[in-house]
Design an enzyme around this catalytic site. Structure first.
Site, mmCIF file in Angstrom:
data_model
loop_
_atom_site.group_PDB
_atom_site.id
_atom_site.type_symbol
_atom_site.label_atom_id
_atom_site.label_comp_id
_atom_site.label_asym_id
_atom_site.label_seq_id
_atom_site.Cartn_x
_atom_site.Cartn_y
_atom_site.Cartn_z
ATOM 1 N N GLU A 18 0.233 -3.977 -9.489
ATOM 2 C CA GLU A 18 -0.452 -2.778 -9.980
ATOM 3 C C GLU A 18 -1.961 -2.934 -10.154
ATOM 4 O OE1 GLU A 18 1.692 -1.350 -13.441
ATOM 5 O OE2 GLU A 18 3.206 -0.454 -12.138
ATOM 6 N N GLU A 106 8.924 -1.375 -8.035
ATOM 7 C CA GLU A 106 9.096 -0.931 -9.422
ATOM 8 C C GLU A 106 9.293 0.574 -9.431
ATOM 9 O OE1 GLU A 106 6.214 -2.410 -12.264
ATOM 10 O OE2 GLU A 106 6.361 -0.561 -13.425
#
Length: 182
Positions: A18, A106
């Site tokens: 991320e 995710e």
């Protein structure tokens, strides 16, 4: 890690989870990925390496416009069904059209902050999209944290989210060889 696990054919490296904040694909994430990939490849030429993309691994379109050179490289896409809707799938479709492989490393069935109620309609839309595009995924979160995305409750039983994830897995694997093996 790549030196220690180079002989294991089932290792997948995900680098830079991320990337967020004041980062861009061209200026930060891609150069970082190229550097880390070169280190991994010194020890392991065959493993799959998954590269994060800016904006919490949602900006896969920027990576598709200028992908990292190399073999066995995929790009991660993260979504939370309560927050991320058709617009993110549209961007991912455009990235796929440009030829980059995606792996959803995710996802959650609730909001992006990990809370909120289960958005079954959006989760099903995402699963339909992943199924249609042969995209693998990993659910967040296998823990008992006091938030909606956790699959366990504080008492260590399956939470509502856990029961729902179990239902999703069960429905999609009914014909799997491991389910029919003795």
């Amino acid at each position: 890690m790549s030196e220690a696990y180079k002989d294991y054919p089932n290792v997948i490296y995900e680098i830079c989870n991320e990337p967020n904040g004041n980062v861009t694909w061209e200026g930060n994430v891609k150069p970082y990925a190229e550097h880390i990939i070169s280190i991994i490849r010194e020890h392991d030429n065959d493993a799959v390496i998954i590269v994060g993309t800016p904006t919490w691994s949602q900006d896969v379109l920027s990576a598709a416009g200028n992908p990292v050179d190399g073999e066995n490289i995929a790009y991660t896409l993260h979504f939370y069904a309560g927050t991320h809707k058709q617009w993110l799938r549209d961007n991912a479709d455009k990235a796929l059209e440009k030829g980059i492989p995606l792996f959803v490393t995710e996802w959650g069935s609730v909001n992006a902050d990990g809370n909120g109620s289960i958005d079954k309609t959006s989760t099903e839309e995402w699963f339909k999209w992943m199924d249609e595009n042969n995209i693998s995924s990993c659910n967040w979160a296998v823990n008992d944290k006091n938030e909606g995305s956790s699959i366990f409750s504080q008492d260590k039983t399956l939470s509502d989210t856990g029961l729902y994830i179990k239902e999703l897995i069960w429905a999609r694997t009914k014909d799997a060889a491991w389910r029919t093996a003795n």
